[in-house]
Design an enzyme around this catalytic site. Structure first.
Site, PDB file in Angstrom:
ATOM      1  N   GLY A   1      12.767  10.810  20.115  1.00  0.00           N
ATOM      2  CA  GLY A   1      11.783  11.860  19.852  1.00  0.00           C
ATOM      3  C   GLY A   1      12.234  13.167  20.471  1.00  0.00           C
TER       4      GLY A   1
ATOM      5  N   GLU B   1      20.157   3.029  15.054  1.00  0.00           N
ATOM      6  CA  GLU B   1      19.612   2.910  13.702  1.00  0.00           C
ATOM      7  C   GLU B   1      20.372   3.724  12.660  1.00  0.00           C
ATOM      8  OE1 GLU B   1      18.474   4.595  16.249  1.00  0.00           O
ATOM      9  OE2 GLU B   1      16.929   6.062  15.784  1.00  0.00           O
TER      10      GLU B   1
ATOM     11  N   HIS C   1      21.676   6.325  19.197  1.00  0.00           N
ATOM     12  CA  HIS C   1      20.811   5.894  18.094  1.00  0.00           C
ATOM     13  C   HIS C   1      21.452   4.732  17.325  1.00  0.00           C
ATOM     14  CE1 HIS C   1      17.606   8.929  18.189  1.00  0.00           C
ATOM     15  NE2 HIS C   1      18.531   9.656  18.799  1.00  0.00           N
TER      16      HIS C   1
ATOM     17  N   LYS D   1      12.064   1.331  -0.934  1.00  0.00           N
ATOM     18  CA  LYS D   1      12.583   1.333  -2.308  1.00  0.00           C
ATOM     19  C   LYS D   1      13.572   0.181  -2.567  1.00  0.00           C
ATOM     20  CE  LYS D   1      12.978   3.811  -6.173  1.00  0.00           C
ATOM     21  NZ  LYS D   1      11.856   4.396  -6.890  1.00  0.00           N
TER      22      LYS D   1
ATOM     23  N   SER E   1       5.624   3.912 -16.314  1.00  0.00           N
ATOM     24  CA  SER E   1       6.550   4.961 -16.732  1.00  0.00           C
ATOM     25  C   SER E   1       7.887   4.404 -17.168  1.00  0.00           C
ATOM     26  CB  SER E   1       6.790   5.918 -15.568  1.00  0.00           C
ATOM     27  OG  SER E   1       7.554   5.255 -14.577  1.00  0.00           O
ATOM     28  N   GLY E   2       8.143   3.141 -16.811  1.00  0.00           N
ATOM     29  CA  GLY E   2       9.474   2.602 -17.050  1.00  0.00           C
ATOM     30  C   GLY E   2      10.354   2.784 -15.829  1.00  0.00           C
ATOM     31  N   GLY E   3       9.862   3.513 -14.846  1.00  0.00           N
ATOM     32  CA  GLY E   3      10.596   3.633 -13.585  1.00  0.00           C
ATOM     33  C   GLY E   3      10.475   2.333 -12.801  1.00  0.00           C
ATOM     34  N   VAL E   4      11.274   2.232 -11.746  1.00  0.00           N
ATOM     35  CA  VAL E   4      11.348   0.967 -11.008  1.00  0.00           C
ATOM     36  C   VAL E   4      10.000   0.585 -10.388  1.00  0.00           C
ATOM     37  CG1 VAL E   4      12.464  -0.218  -9.085  1.00  0.00           C
ATOM     38  CG2 VAL E   4      13.756   1.395 -10.464  1.00  0.00           C
ATOM     39  N   ASP E   5       9.356   1.541  -9.729  1.00  0.00           N
ATOM     40  CA  ASP E   5       8.157   1.179  -8.959  1.00  0.00           C
ATOM     41  C   ASP E   5       7.030   0.689  -9.868  1.00  0.00           C
ATOM     42  OD1 ASP E   5       9.726   2.175  -6.997  1.00  0.00           O
ATOM     43  OD2 ASP E   5       8.660   4.074  -6.806  1.00  0.00           O
ATOM     44  N   SER E   6       6.764   1.454 -10.919  1.00  0.00           N
ATOM     45  CA  SER E   6       5.650   1.046 -11.779  1.00  0.00           C
ATOM     46  C   SER E   6       5.994  -0.243 -12.520  1.00  0.00           C
ATOM     47  CB  SER E   6       5.273   2.155 -12.761  1.00  0.00           C
ATOM     48  OG  SER E   6       6.317   2.421 -13.651  1.00  0.00           O
ATOM     49  N   SER E   7       7.261  -0.407 -12.868  1.00  0.00           N
ATOM     50  CA  SER E   7       7.650  -1.626 -13.594  1.00  0.00           C
ATOM     51  C   SER E   7       7.461  -2.857 -12.714  1.00  0.00           C
ATOM     52  CB  SER E   7       9.121  -1.550 -14.029  1.00  0.00           C
ATOM     53  OG  SER E   7       9.332  -0.441 -14.843  1.00  0.00           O
TER      54      SER E   7
ATOM     55  N   CYS F   1      16.976   6.214  22.958  1.00  0.00           N
ATOM     56  CA  CYS F   1      17.063   7.633  23.303  1.00  0.00           C
ATOM     57  C   CYS F   1      15.828   8.081  24.095  1.00  0.00           C
ATOM     58  CB  CYS F   1      17.273   8.444  22.019  1.00  0.00           C
ATOM     59  SG  CYS F   1      17.878  10.093  22.356  1.00  0.00           S
ATOM     60  N   TYR F   2      14.930   8.854  23.508  1.00  0.00           N
ATOM     61  CA  TYR F   2      13.709   9.215  24.244  1.00  0.00           C
ATOM     62  C   TYR F   2      12.982   7.943  24.692  1.00  0.00           C
ATOM     63  CZ  TYR F   2       9.272  11.418  25.440  1.00  0.00           C
ATOM     64  OH  TYR F   2       8.154  11.839  26.116  1.00  0.00           O
TER      65      TYR F   2
END
Ligand code: XMP
Length: 573
Positions: free
Chosen positions: A111, A232, A230, A429, A283-289, A138-139
């Protein structure tokens, strides 16, 4: 729901495009738990039915966020080990929270604060008293040392960038280092101003770097570890391994798998929805599909999808979506072909923000029109993802609760009296893609490049005409075909053609042409916030330009866009 999400979020983007320089203090986390969700005022207002996705039965790792720009990456690294985790801002975690959630381990993020400064953030003392392993970054390392009796100093200790650490004498074989020091020393990424100058009782130095005598400190008995760098970030190549070792020490079983998630999500959807109907904007996008297929698997014909065709889709896109969902999956689907409405209202409009506003407004109207025809619908499905529900830590005015998911909601559920079903709300995602594979969605759908809600409108700077859209569609299809043929599609975050608001003179055969110029864009990116142009070879570019000009009437010149983001944006508008 990508398009749905996309168009609605475009409305907020109309007021402020994301500032790529202001990656800022996000990275803080999401209330995937009932307690936190219920405390969000806007959620209460809307009466969202989020709680069905709120609690998890999995081993739970808590990440306490102190405002680092990269806190989200900690969560991503942990998920790679099949560990369920949530990020919560430091100022929302208290003893009651810790008791209720009983994390199996706790990670303290980095942070921007400075531990020696009065009023700088701290972890609840209970974090160190509840007998669970703790990892400070770190912090987070400095907070840990200070709260447990060590010492932290400000001053000339800043260190940014690459450094190399080595195990302290006698510690190379420590479990936390399993698979880490194979090459003797390891690269890590430093980014800190202050540093620890005296260890807390019980701790010892277990790794050092030339500039960081306390690069890693540990109290093996309590499984407390704290690192100055870090782990990560990608620039700490063995950082994920080290975090994995910590999780093993903490006893995590790695029970967060997509197979398990699928079964649980289906059970939760059934429980939440009962015998009511659900509407899903597709929409045909990944998330909605993925959301649609998952919900359909849970409740079958109680789900109806609405696919709004605004006339700004790519070549064959509408047919592909309809065929896939209606014919292949037997999902009840309304194909709302409203291209005349959208293109009519866009006629003569060339200002980018006005275009976005028109499209956003019409999308909501149209969706509402079709959705209200679905009798008995009580729920609206949304492909909201975990990063969409991230809160921001504010160090000046208390916790800031800006929840991005409300951009997706756009007021519609309240207006229509619908409750939300958000089965992807706990996923990143790449996890949605994994779930899509688990559900058997074709790889071609899962691996699709993102496509913005306003569609081709923002790839057609200046006035939109049907002629220009037609040229653009055909050119884009040739370009994408070239990319696929050369095996480059999966290396690229997003690639598309844009038709420029200019005509140029050319010569074809023996004749003069005066046709449109086209820009090709291809970028690599991790999250769309920053991007670099893709370095195609000259051969590829030459071949593609030739193909487009030969195959697409109306184009006589092709440019390649070499702008990164920042200073450019990915889309042209
Ligand atoms: P920019 O152009 O801002 O785009 O660099 C970053 C990413 O966002 C996508 N994009 C949108 N996505 N609604 C969306 O859902 C929108 O209005 C929108 N505008 C841009 C863009 O395609 C890229 O992936």
């Amino acid at each position: 729901m990508q398009q749905w999400t996309a168009v609605l979020s475009a409305r907020s983007r109309a007021h402020s495009r994301p500032n790529p320089h202001a990656l800022g203090r996000h990275g803080v986390r999401a209330p995937a738990m009932a307690l936190a969700v219920a405390s969000l005022p806007s959620c209460r207002r809307a009466g969202f039915a989020l709680c069905a996705f709120a609690m998890t039965q999995h081993d739970f790792c808590l990440i306490i966020d102190f405002g680092s720009q990269v806190t989200q990456l900690i969560a991503r690294r942990l998920r790679e080990w099949n560990v369920y985790c949530e990020i919560h801002p430091f100022n929302t975690v208290d003893d009651a929270f810790l008791t209720a959630r009983a994390p199996k381990a706790i990670i303290l993020s980095g942070g921007p604060g400075s531990v020696p400064e009065a009023d700088s953030p701290r972890a609840p003392q209970m974090v160190f008293d509840m007998g669970v392993p703790v990892f400070g970054i770190c912090y987070g390392q400095q907070v840990m040392m200070e709260q447990l009796g060590g010492c932290v100093e400000s001053g000339h200790h800043a260190e940014f960038g690459r450094a190399y650490i080595e195990p302290a004498s006698g510690h190379a074989g420590d479990t936390i280092f399993k698979g880490v020091f194979d090459a003797g020393r390891e690269q890590v990424w430093m980014s800190h101003g202050d540093r620890v100058t005296a260890l807390a009782p019980g701790f010892e130095v277990i790794a050092t770097s030339p500039n960081a005598p306390f690069a890693i400190v540990g109290d093996h008995a309590r499984h407390f570890y704290a690192v100055q760098f870090h782990p990560e970030v990608h620039h700490t190549p063995k950082g994920a391994q080290m975090l994995g070792n910590f999780l093993t020490l903490a006893g995590f079983s790695g029970d967060w798998t997509m197979g398990a998630y699928r079964a649980e999500a289906i059970a939760k959807i059934r429980e939440q929805v009962g015998d009511k109907r659900v509407i899903c904007g597709l929409s045909g996008g990944v998330d909605s599909s993925v959301a649609a297929v998952l919900i359909h698997e849970a409740i079958g014909d109680q789900l109806t999808c609405v696919f709004v065709d605004h006339g700004l889709l790519r070549q064959n896109e509408a047919e592909e979506v309809v065929t896939m969902f209606r014919d292949n999956y037997n999902i009840p689907l309304i194909h709302a072909d409203e291209s005349d409405l959208f293109l009519g209202e866009l006629e003569g409009v060339s200002d980018p923000e006005t275009k976005r506003k028109i499209i956003g407004r019409l999308f909501i109207d149209v969706f509402q029109k079709y959705a209200s025809q679905i009798e008995g619908a009580e729920f609206l499905a949304q492909g909201t993802l975990y990063p969409d529900v991230i809160e921001s830590v504010s160090f000046s005015g208390g916790p800031s609760v800006t929840i991005k998911s409300h951009h997706n909601v756009g007021g519609l559920p309240e207006k229509m009296g619908l409750k939300l079903v958000e089965p992807l709300r706990e996923l990143f995602k790449d996890e949605v893609r994994a779930l899509g594979r688990e559900l058997g969605l074709p790889a071609s759908f899962i691996g699709r490049h993102p496509f913005p809600g306003p569609g081709l409108a923002i790839r057609c700077p200046g006035e939109i005409t049907r002629e220009k859209l037609d040229i653009l569609r055909r050119a884009d299809a040739v370009y994408i075909d070239q990319i696929r043929k050369h095996g480059l599609y999966d290396e690229i975050w997003q690639a598309f053609a844009a038709i420029l608001p200019m005509r140029t003179v050319g010569v074809m055969g023996d004749g003069r042409t005066y046709d449109y110029a086209l820009a090709l864009r291809a970028v690599t990116s991790v999250d769309g916030m920053t991007a670099d142009y893709y370095p195609f070879t000259h051969e590829f570019l030459g071949e593609t330009a030739t193909r487009i000009i030969n195959e697409v009437r109306g184009v006589n010149r092709v440019f390649y866009d070499c702008t990164s983001k920042p200073p450019g944006t990915i889309e042209l508008e």
